[in-house]
Design a protein around this motif. Structure first.
Motif, PDB file in Angstrom:
ATOM      1  N   LEU A  42       0.846  -1.243  -0.121  1.00 52.74           N
ATOM      2  CA  LEU A  42       0.060  -0.145  -0.112  1.00 52.74           C
ATOM      3  C   LEU A  42       1.003   1.384  -0.144  1.00 52.74           C
ATOM      4  CD1 LEU A  42      -2.577  -1.098   2.640  1.00 52.74           C
ATOM      5  CD2 LEU A  42      -3.171  -0.678   0.266  1.00 52.74           C
ATOM      6  N   GLU A  43       0.154   2.394  -0.688  1.00 55.93           N
ATOM      7  CA  GLU A  43       1.102   3.503  -0.555  1.00 55.93           C
ATOM      8  C   GLU A  43       1.410   4.103   0.979  1.00 55.93           C
ATOM      9  OE1 GLU A  43      -1.055   6.108  -4.297  1.00 55.93           O
ATOM     10  OE2 GLU A  43      -2.196   6.257  -2.156  1.00 55.93           O
ATOM     11  N   VAL A  58      -6.752   4.568  -1.171  1.00 53.45           N
ATOM     12  CA  VAL A  58      -5.381   4.256  -0.959  1.00 53.45           C
ATOM     13  C   VAL A  58      -4.953   3.485  -2.003  1.00 53.45           C
ATOM     14  CG1 VAL A  58      -5.927   2.157   0.628  1.00 53.45           C
ATOM     15  CG2 VAL A  58      -3.447   3.506   0.723  1.00 53.45           C
ATOM     16  N   GLY A  59      -3.805   3.631  -2.640  1.00 45.65           N
ATOM     17  CA  GLY A  59      -3.117   2.884  -3.880  1.00 45.65           C
ATOM     18  C   GLY A  59      -2.505   1.415  -3.471  1.00 45.65           C
ATOM     19  N   GLY A  88      -4.286  -7.029  -9.760  1.00 48.61           N
ATOM     20  CA  GLY A  88      -3.239  -6.316 -10.147  1.00 48.61           C
ATOM     21  C   GLY A  88      -3.345  -4.740  -9.372  1.00 48.61           C
ATOM     22  N   SER A  89      -2.635  -4.044  -9.622  1.00 44.00           N
ATOM     23  CA  SER A  89      -2.700  -2.878  -8.971  1.00 44.00           C
ATOM     24  C   SER A  89      -3.887  -1.827  -9.221  1.00 44.00           C
ATOM     25  CB  SER A  89      -1.348  -2.034  -9.338  1.00 44.00           C
ATOM     26  OG  SER A  89      -0.154  -2.728  -9.158  1.00 44.00           O
ATOM     27  N   GLY A  90      -4.068  -0.901  -8.213  1.00 44.16           N
ATOM     28  CA  GLY A  90      -5.373  -0.312  -8.159  1.00 44.16           C
ATOM     29  C   GLY A  90      -5.721   0.387  -6.933  1.00 44.16           C
ATOM     30  N   SER A  91      -6.849   0.988  -6.735  1.00 48.15           N
ATOM     31  CA  SER A  91      -7.105   1.839  -5.460  1.00 48.15           C
ATOM     32  C   SER A  91      -8.058   1.077  -4.853  1.00 48.15           C
ATOM     33  CB  SER A  91      -7.536   3.227  -5.999  1.00 48.15           C
ATOM     34  OG  SER A  91      -6.469   4.041  -6.456  1.00 48.15           O
ATOM     35  N   ILE A  92      -8.264   1.352  -3.335  1.00 47.61           N
ATOM     36  CA  ILE A  92      -9.253   1.037  -2.580  1.00 47.61           C
ATOM     37  C   ILE A  92      -9.733   2.520  -2.068  1.00 47.61           C
ATOM     38  CG2 ILE A  92      -9.716  -0.232  -0.502  1.00 47.61           C
ATOM     39  CD1 ILE A  92      -6.786  -1.456  -2.064  1.00 47.61           C
ATOM     40  N   ALA A 118      -0.849 -10.811   2.989  1.00 45.47           N
ATOM     41  CA  ALA A 118      -1.891  -9.656   3.247  1.00 45.47           C
ATOM     42  C   ALA A 118      -1.144  -8.354   3.747  1.00 45.47           C
ATOM     43  CB  ALA A 118      -2.726  -9.921   4.486  1.00 45.47           C
ATOM     44  N   THR A 119      -1.623  -7.239   3.334  1.00 43.79           N
ATOM     45  CA  THR A 119      -1.111  -5.717   3.880  1.00 43.79           C
ATOM     46  C   THR A 119      -2.092  -5.108   4.524  1.00 43.79           C
ATOM     47  OG1 THR A 119       0.173  -4.004   3.164  1.00 43.79           O
ATOM     48  CG2 THR A 119      -1.673  -4.850   1.636  1.00 43.79           C
TER      49      THR A 119
END
Length: 172
Positions: A42-43, A58-59, A88-92, A118-119
Motif C-alpha cells: 500500500l502507498e 489508498v493505492g 493487479g494494482s489499483g485503488s481501494i 496480506a497488507t
C-alpha cells in the motif's frame, strides 16, 4: 465438440411452410483461478483523520500483474466504497463515518492476496472536541453598566454636527 440435436414440430397446421428459430447458447469457459500475488504494498500503512465524515483512497501495488486480491474492514464505521476486490494494482476507496464521541478510534483495512499474503492500513479517527465551559461562564448581562459607550454631552451652546453653529431663524 458437442453434438446438438433439435426436433421441431408444427402441430396440426394447414400451412406446411412454417419455420422455427433455434437459439443455442453455450456457457462461457470456466473462470480461471486467480493468479497468486507474490507482493502487495500500500502507498502508506496508516493515516490520521479528523472527526468528520471522510472519503479516502489508498493505492495498492500488486505483483505480478493480474494477481487477485480482496479488501475488508474490521469496523462498521470504516467501509470500502469501491475496490473491495480486484486484480493487479489499483485503488481501494473507503469512507469513514463521522465520530460523534470524544474518543479516538482505530480501524484496519486488510488487503489479502489469492496466496494468503496480506497488507494493512490503519485509519485513526479523532474524537469530537468537547469544551469544558464552567456553568457560570456565559451567563449574566454581558458586562458593563448598560450605557451605550457614547461620550457624555454638555449642555448649551454646543456645536452642531460638522462644526457649524446652530442657526437661529426668525419665522413669522
Amino acid at each position: 465438440g458437442a453434438i446438438l440435436t433439435a426436433t421441431a414440430s408444427t402441430g396440426n397446421s394447414a400451412n406446411p411452410n412454417r419455420s422455427a428459430t433455434l437459439l443455442h447458447t453455450q456457457a462461457g469457459a470456466p473462470a480461471a483461478t486467480s493468479i497468486a500475488c507474490t507482493s502487495l504494498k500500500l502507498e502508506r500503512g496508516s493515516e490520521q483523520q479528523g472527526p468528520n465524515i471522510i472519503n479516502g483512497a489508498v493505492g495498492l501495488i500488486a505483483t505480478p500483474t493480474g494477481c487477485g486480491w480482496t479488501a475488508a474492514s474490521n469496523q462498521a464505521w470504516l467501509s470500502i466504497t469501491q475496490g473491495a476486490s480486484g486484480k493487479g494494482s489499483g485503488s481501494i476507496n473507503y469512507q469513514v463515518i463521522a465520530n460523534a464521541t470524544s474518543e479516538e478510534r482505530k480501524g484496519v483495512l486488510t488487503i489479502t492476496g489469492a496466496a494468503g499474503i496480506a497488507t494493512t492500513i490503519t485509519v485513526v479517527q479523532a474524537g469530537t472536541a468537547t469544551l469544558n465551559i464552567p456553568a457560570e461562564a456565559g451567563s449574566g448581562d454581558g458586562g458593563g453598566d448598560g450605557s451605550s459607550g457614547a461620550g457624555e454631552g454638555s449642555g448649551g451652546g454646543g456645536e452642531a454636527p460638522g462644526g457649524r453653529q446652530p442657526r437661529e431663524t426668525d419665522e413669522q
